[in-house]
Design a protein around this motif. Structure first.
Motif: not given
Length: 246
Positions: A40-63, A170-175
């Motif tokens: 019950g603790k796994a973070l899945l792709r399937s739980g996003a809801r309208p209104g949620d903020r979209l965040c990403v770790t680190g920087h993008l495009g370096n790789a 990039d292997y950053e986390l999108l959440f």
């Protein structure tokens, strides 16, 4: 194997067995990773809801910038750019898994959906939206792109934003997190020495991805990045008109 051993030692992972084969002169390495998570603790792709903020770790495009310098090498780099080239090549050749950040986010109990960015921001965001039956808006000016990547992109006459949107590896986390929980999630990441950026929000329009400009206009994003079945050279992956005019 030296690289595998180094990463395995860092995360207390054991390498057990393995198989290496050649097919038509191509080297093929298969890796199977086994692990476990509390029920019950796994973070899945399937739980996003309208209104949620979209965040990403680190920087993008370096790789992606690193791949450009490796696939189109130049021998006359100015000394001032040598360090920049080393940095982006390291991002491509020895990416660092965001294990600490992932654990911190899991412990914060704030995340509604998450995955890592391997195929490109837009491609993996599409996967998240597909599983969650939502859409997403990305704010172009909020994309976390390092000056190093911007410099490399200009040198190769490429758009740094396209590297961030479509490059991959990039292997950053999108959440995604509810607005009321965003501060707690970002604090959790900072507490382990990481960083994250708010790059947009989730909408109620399934699979509708849009790139928003500062003047309020937006354009549909055609998600693409690395395709495991088709592949494609960097010129195909990085050149896109999906964000034209923004």
């Amino acid at each position: 194997y030296a690289g595998l051993r180094a990463e395995a030692a860092r995360y207390q992972v054991s390498i057990v067995g393995g198989n290496i084969a050649t097919i038509n002169r191509a080297l093929v390495i298969d890796i199977t990773l086994l692990g476990r998570v509390v029920a019950g603790k796994a973070l899945l792709r399937s739980g996003a809801r309208p209104g949620d903020r979209l965040c990403v770790t680190g920087h993008l495009g370096n790789a992606a910038a690193g791949l450009l310098t490796l696939s189109e090498p130049r021998s006359n780099w100015p000394r001032a750019l040598t360090r920049a080239v080393d940095r982006v090549q390291a991002a491509q050749l020895t990416p660092q898994a965001r294990v600490a950040e992932g654990r911190a986010l899991a412990a914060s109990a704030t995340v509604t959906a998450m995955l890592d960015i391997s195929d490109g921001l837009t491609a993996d965001l599409y996967h998240l939206c597909e599983r969650s039956h939502v859409g997403a808006n990305i704010v172009a000016s909020a994309l976390p792109i390092e000056p190093t990547t911007q410099t490399i992109a200009r040198t190769y006459d490429r758009n740094a934003r396209d590297l961030a949107l479509y490059g991959g590896d990039d292997y950053e986390l999108l959440f995604t997190v509810p607005p009321a929980s965003e501060a707690r999630a970002l604090h959790a990441i900072r507490s382990v020495g990481g960083m994250a950026s708010d790059i947009g929000w989730i909408t109620d329009s399934p699979l509708d991805l849009r790139l928003c400009a500062e003047d309020g206009t937006s354009a549909t994003i055609v998600p693409h990045g690395w395709d495991h079945l088709r592949g494609g050279p960097p010129s195909q992956i990085f050149n896109s008109d999906a964000s034209e005019g923004l």
